[in-house]
Write a protein that holds these residues in place. Structure first.
Motif, PDB file in Angstrom:
ATOM      1  N   ASN A 244       0.844  -1.195   0.000  1.00  0.00           N
ATOM      2  CA  ASN A 244       0.000   0.000   0.000  1.00  0.00           C
ATOM      3  C   ASN A 244       0.879   1.244   0.000  1.00  0.00           C
ATOM      4  O   ASN A 244       1.970   1.245   0.578  1.00  0.00           O
ATOM      5  CB  ASN A 244      -0.910   0.024   1.234  1.00  0.00           C
ATOM      6  CG  ASN A 244      -1.919  -1.104   1.239  1.00  0.00           C
ATOM      7  OD1 ASN A 244      -1.636  -2.194   1.727  1.00  0.00           O
ATOM      8  ND2 ASN A 244      -3.092  -0.848   0.690  1.00  0.00           N
ATOM      9  N   ILE A 245       0.386   2.279  -0.658  1.00  0.00           N
ATOM     10  CA  ILE A 245       1.084   3.561  -0.642  1.00  0.00           C
ATOM     11  C   ILE A 245       0.829   4.244   0.699  1.00  0.00           C
ATOM     12  O   ILE A 245      -0.311   4.262   1.200  1.00  0.00           O
ATOM     13  CB  ILE A 245       0.594   4.472  -1.789  1.00  0.00           C
ATOM     14  CG1 ILE A 245       0.925   3.841  -3.149  1.00  0.00           C
ATOM     15  CG2 ILE A 245       1.205   5.862  -1.666  1.00  0.00           C
ATOM     16  CD1 ILE A 245       2.403   3.743  -3.453  1.00  0.00           C
ATOM     17  N   LEU A 254       6.258   2.683   0.631  1.00  0.00           N
ATOM     18  CA  LEU A 254       5.558   1.434   0.361  1.00  0.00           C
ATOM     19  C   LEU A 254       5.447   0.668   1.675  1.00  0.00           C
ATOM     20  O   LEU A 254       6.455   0.450   2.363  1.00  0.00           O
ATOM     21  CB  LEU A 254       6.339   0.580  -0.641  1.00  0.00           C
ATOM     22  CG  LEU A 254       6.347   0.981  -2.106  1.00  0.00           C
ATOM     23  CD1 LEU A 254       7.221   0.007  -2.891  1.00  0.00           C
ATOM     24  CD2 LEU A 254       4.939   0.992  -2.681  1.00  0.00           C
ATOM     25  N   ARG A 255       4.241   0.256   2.015  1.00  0.00           N
ATOM     26  CA  ARG A 255       4.056  -0.585   3.202  1.00  0.00           C
ATOM     27  C   ARG A 255       3.629  -1.972   2.723  1.00  0.00           C
ATOM     28  O   ARG A 255       2.564  -2.133   2.129  1.00  0.00           O
ATOM     29  CB  ARG A 255       3.006   0.006   4.132  1.00  0.00           C
ATOM     30  CG  ARG A 255       2.807  -0.836   5.405  1.00  0.00           C
ATOM     31  CD  ARG A 255       1.763  -0.256   6.336  1.00  0.00           C
ATOM     32  NE  ARG A 255       2.173   1.037   6.854  1.00  0.00           N
ATOM     33  CZ  ARG A 255       1.522   2.173   6.628  1.00  0.00           C
ATOM     34  NH1 ARG A 255       0.430   2.165   5.855  1.00  0.00           N
ATOM     35  NH2 ARG A 255       1.933   3.311   7.133  1.00  0.00           N
ATOM     36  N   SER A 276      -2.826   4.921   1.020  1.00  0.00           N
ATOM     37  CA  SER A 276      -3.432   3.580   1.189  1.00  0.00           C
ATOM     38  C   SER A 276      -3.763   2.897  -0.134  1.00  0.00           C
ATOM     39  O   SER A 276      -4.297   1.773  -0.133  1.00  0.00           O
ATOM     40  CB  SER A 276      -4.697   3.631   2.066  1.00  0.00           C
ATOM     41  OG  SER A 276      -4.387   4.118   3.356  1.00  0.00           O
ATOM     42  N   GLU A 277      -3.450   3.510  -1.257  1.00  0.00           N
ATOM     43  CA  GLU A 277      -3.701   2.883  -2.558  1.00  0.00           C
ATOM     44  C   GLU A 277      -2.943   1.566  -2.670  1.00  0.00           C
ATOM     45  O   GLU A 277      -1.762   1.473  -2.322  1.00  0.00           O
ATOM     46  CB  GLU A 277      -3.256   3.822  -3.678  1.00  0.00           C
ATOM     47  CG  GLU A 277      -3.488   3.269  -5.084  1.00  0.00           C
ATOM     48  CD  GLU A 277      -3.111   4.258  -6.183  1.00  0.00           C
ATOM     49  OE1 GLU A 277      -2.920   3.821  -7.332  1.00  0.00           O
ATOM     50  OE2 GLU A 277      -3.018   5.468  -5.886  1.00  0.00           O
ATOM     51  N   LYS A 356      -2.252  -2.055  -9.122  1.00  0.00           N
ATOM     52  CA  LYS A 356      -2.646  -3.309  -8.480  1.00  0.00           C
ATOM     53  C   LYS A 356      -2.787  -4.451  -9.480  1.00  0.00           C
ATOM     54  O   LYS A 356      -2.435  -5.606  -9.192  1.00  0.00           O
ATOM     55  CB  LYS A 356      -3.957  -3.119  -7.710  1.00  0.00           C
ATOM     56  CG  LYS A 356      -4.421  -4.340  -6.946  1.00  0.00           C
ATOM     57  CD  LYS A 356      -5.728  -4.067  -6.220  1.00  0.00           C
ATOM     58  CE  LYS A 356      -6.230  -5.303  -5.486  1.00  0.00           C
ATOM     59  NZ  LYS A 356      -7.529  -5.041  -4.810  1.00  0.00           N
ATOM     60  N   ASP A 357      -3.277  -4.135 -10.698  1.00  0.00           N
ATOM     61  CA  ASP A 357      -3.471  -5.183 -11.704  1.00  0.00           C
ATOM     62  C   ASP A 357      -2.198  -5.496 -12.493  1.00  0.00           C
ATOM     63  O   ASP A 357      -2.209  -6.359 -13.386  1.00  0.00           O
ATOM     64  CB  ASP A 357      -4.609  -4.820 -12.655  1.00  0.00           C
ATOM     65  CG  ASP A 357      -4.319  -3.554 -13.477  1.00  0.00           C
ATOM     66  OD1 ASP A 357      -3.228  -2.956 -13.312  1.00  0.00           O
ATOM     67  OD2 ASP A 357      -5.186  -3.158 -14.276  1.00  0.00           O
ATOM     68  N   GLY A 358      -1.123  -4.789 -12.223  1.00  0.00           N
ATOM     69  CA  GLY A 358       0.155  -5.077 -12.883  1.00  0.00           C
ATOM     70  C   GLY A 358       0.286  -4.515 -14.288  1.00  0.00           C
ATOM     71  O   GLY A 358       1.260  -4.806 -14.982  1.00  0.00           O
TER      72      GLY A 358
END
Length: 369
Positions: A244-245, A254-255, A276-277, A356-358
């Protein structure tokens, strides 16, 4: 100086199936350009469209601004090296190489001069009287290469030329092909599914999948800054980790979701990412840092390892059950045993981050890597 190749909106169909739909690319003069992708991705189909073995259902193919769509194969001035060599078994090395020149009614003396010259370039001049049955695979491939080049084509096409050779000879021949291509300066389009081979010989690489070009770039950029998840996973190996951002405190971090709070500051992400993205992080095995279990990092347990001389390849399991791979420089006698709990840090400047989808890279592309 070699010729340019321009392909605009190429379309290839077999019956109702569309294999290539609207593909475009440009190959520069004297460039070693590689079409790379898995079996069935359309790379050989495209190569055969350039030489004229396959029909063209749409688009324009040009060599030096001359449209070649309707020009017969034997009039396109293109040399071709095949996977199976296609060396004539009843002809000597000299006769094989001279074959195309004889068909073009080149004077006998000129044939002798050009054949002798090219045999020296490909380093088989001492074999010119030998029959193919008495040649090794690598020597036969040199004959095929000499035969394709001696006619002085505008473009050289090579379709998986090394796939029938053993591993050691494959490395030797790929180095030879690159050296010969640079020496002659001929524009070359090379087809392979071997990622290491493509990285070793190419000036630029077009990574293909499903008839679509995913990325065209230099070997270094394709490897270090892949355009999407497919490229990151096809060129070499990547571990994919959800994260997550975090924009807390004005810094972008980055977390890692499997990291029990582990986060790294990122100074090279595109602006505008939301707090949180969710994103997808691609970490190559060499981009992990193995740390002690009491340090910061992603918790992991070593399940096995492979000693490779200069490096040790570790296989690990994360606390969510996912498996990852890490490569570390080998230290004298110090291979971490299976069952050891460790932490994995990441090299923030090297890792890649995608939506997220790469599908879309979120790392700002550096001018120099």
């Amino acid at each position: 100086m070699g010729a340019t190749i321009t392909i605009e909106n190429a379309v290839k169909r077999y019956g109702k199936d569309t294999i290539i739909d609207g593909l475009s690319l440009d190959v520069k003069p004297g460039e070693f350009f590689t079409l790379l992708g898995p079996s069935g991705c359309g790379k050989t189909t495209l190569l055969r469209m350039i030489i004229g073995f396959n029909s063209i259902e749409g688009g324009v193919f040009k060599i030096d601004d001359k449209v070649i769509n309707d020009i017969p194969t034997n009039k396109r001035n293109i040399g071709m090296v095949f996977q199976n060599y296609a060396v004539f078994p009843h002809m000597s090395v000299y006769e094989n190489v001279a074959f195309g020149l004889k068909n073009r009614k080149v004077p006998k003396k000129e044939i002798e001069e050009r054949v002798d010259k090219i045999l020296k370039i490909v380093k088989i001049d001492h074999l010119k009287d030998r029959m193919p049955a008495k040649l090794s695979g690598g020597q036969q491939q040199r004959v095929a290469l000499a035969r394709a080049i001696v006619i002085e084509p505008a473009v050289l096409l090579m379709d998986e030329p090394l796939s029938n050779l053993d591993a050691k000879l494959r490395v030797e021949m790929r180095n030879a092909i690159k050296k010969i291509q640079q020496q002659i300066g001929i524009t070359t389009v090379y087809v392979t599914h071997d990622q290491e081979e493509a990285l070793a010989v190419s000036d630029r690489i077009a990574v293909m999948n499903g008839g679509v070009i995913q990325q065209i770039d230099t070997p270094a950029r394709v490897y270090q800054r892949p355009a999407n998840r497919f490229v990151a996973n096809f060129i070499g190996l990547s571990n994919f980790l959800p994260a997550n951002i975090s924009t807390d405190g004005g810094k972008t971090k980055l977390r890692f979701q499997c990291g029990e709070g582990y986060e790294v500051e990122m100074g090279n992400l595109k602006p505008g990412l939301a707090d949180s993205e969710e994103v997808l992080v691609a970490v190559r095995p060499e981009e992990f840092e193995m740390r002690a279990k009491n340090e910061e990092g992603i918790p992991a347990k070593i399940t096995s390892s492979v000693f490779l001389g200069t490096a040790t390849h570790y296989f690990l399991e994360l606390n969510n059950g996912e498996e990852v791979e890490a490569i570390q420089n080998s230290d004298i006698w110090e291979i971490i045993p299976a069952g050891t709990d460790v932490k994995l840090g990441v090299k923030a400047k090297k890792i890649n981050v995608f939506t997220k989808d790469g599908s879309t890279p979120l790392v700002v592309r550096e001018e120099l890597l």
